[in-house]
Design a protein around this motif. Structure first.
Motif, PDB file in Angstrom:
ATOM      1  N   SER A   6      30.735  50.150 -24.438  1.00 10.87           N
ATOM      2  CA  SER A   6      29.449  50.843 -24.411  1.00 10.87           C
ATOM      3  C   SER A   6      29.204  51.507 -25.751  1.00 10.87           C
ATOM      4  O   SER A   6      30.093  51.572 -26.601  1.00 10.87           O
ATOM      5  N   GLY A   7      27.973  52.014 -25.913  1.00 10.96           N
ATOM      6  CA  GLY A   7      27.660  52.788 -27.106  1.00 10.96           C
ATOM      7  C   GLY A   7      26.785  52.082 -28.122  1.00 10.96           C
ATOM      8  O   GLY A   7      26.389  52.698 -29.117  1.00 10.96           O
ATOM      9  N   ARG A  37      33.143  41.286 -33.836  1.00 14.72           N
ATOM     10  CA  ARG A  37      31.701  41.216 -33.697  1.00 14.72           C
ATOM     11  C   ARG A  37      31.236  39.786 -33.912  1.00 14.72           C
ATOM     12  O   ARG A  37      31.906  38.980 -34.554  1.00 14.72           O
ATOM     13  N   GLN A  38      30.065  39.514 -33.346  1.00 12.67           N
ATOM     14  CA  GLN A  38      29.494  38.182 -33.483  1.00 12.67           C
ATOM     15  C   GLN A  38      27.992  38.301 -33.647  1.00 12.67           C
ATOM     16  O   GLN A  38      27.311  38.830 -32.755  1.00 12.67           O
ATOM     17  N   ALA A  39      27.507  37.828 -34.766  1.00  7.24           N
ATOM     18  CA  ALA A  39      26.075  37.794 -35.021  1.00  7.24           C
ATOM     19  C   ALA A  39      25.529  36.436 -34.585  1.00  7.24           C
ATOM     20  O   ALA A  39      26.274  35.453 -34.529  1.00  7.24           O
ATOM     21  N   GLU A  91      26.787  41.580 -31.841  1.00  9.70           N
ATOM     22  CA  GLU A  91      27.374  41.981 -30.567  1.00  9.70           C
ATOM     23  C   GLU A  91      28.821  42.353 -30.883  1.00  9.70           C
ATOM     24  O   GLU A  91      29.538  41.576 -31.523  1.00  9.70           O
ATOM     25  N   TYR A  92      29.229  43.537 -30.426  1.00  8.19           N
ATOM     26  CA  TYR A  92      30.576  44.030 -30.718  1.00  8.19           C
ATOM     27  C   TYR A  92      31.440  43.932 -29.461  1.00  8.19           C
ATOM     28  O   TYR A  92      31.008  44.304 -28.371  1.00  8.19           O
ATOM     29  N   GLY A 115      31.082  43.100 -24.462  1.00  8.01           N
ATOM     30  CA  GLY A 115      30.244  43.174 -25.639  1.00  8.01           C
ATOM     31  C   GLY A 115      29.165  44.228 -25.516  1.00  8.01           C
ATOM     32  O   GLY A 115      28.633  44.475 -24.425  1.00  8.01           O
ATOM     33  N   THR A 116      28.833  44.844 -26.627  1.00  7.21           N
ATOM     34  CA  THR A 116      27.735  45.799 -26.691  1.00  7.21           C
ATOM     35  C   THR A 116      26.966  45.528 -27.983  1.00  7.21           C
ATOM     36  O   THR A 116      27.559  45.330 -29.043  1.00  7.21           O
TER      37      THR A 116
END
Length: 122
Positions: A6-7, A37-39, A91-92, A115-116
């Motif tokens: 979260s966050g 992370r994924q863009a 997305e982290y 993921g967040t």
């Protein structure tokens, strides 16, 4: 072990965010940690890791701006992100590895959060 991240949110360049990742189940303190992370259109990439000992290491792109930490009593890991840049948009994901040593290789992690999303705008 299940992880709940979260966050995330929408922020402007230069802002800060703190991501949290809570773990259910036992043994959190014995895991090494990772944030990835994924863009869109890109492969998942390593962001930060923490060995069982508590020592941390970072991708060059975030070094000096991001800090990984953990609270074993709360079964929670964090990623403090400062001075956010447009290229941090992604997305982290949080991850746990059932080993003393963390790693930059995503395939070596045993448990993943959902993921967040972090979006940085100018």
């Amino acid at each position: 072990v299940q992880l709940q991240a979260s966050g995330g949110g929408l922020v402007r360049t230069g802002d800060s965010l703190r991501l949290s990742c809570g773990a259910s189940g036992r043994g959190f303190s014995s895991y090494s940690l990772g944030w990835f992370r994924q863009a869109p259109g890109r492969e998942r990439e390593f962001v930060a890791g923490m060995h069982w000992s508590g020592s941390a290491f970072y991708a060059d792109s975030v070094k000096g701006r991001f800090t990984i930490s953990r609270n074993n009593a709360a079964n929670t890991m964090y990623l403090q992100m400062n001075n956010l840049k447009l290229e941090d948009t992604a997305e982290y994901y949080c991850a746990l590895r059932n080993a003393r040593w963390s790693t930059t290789e995503a395939g070596r992690y045993d448990h993943w959060g959902q993921g967040t999303q972090v979006t940085v705008s100018s």
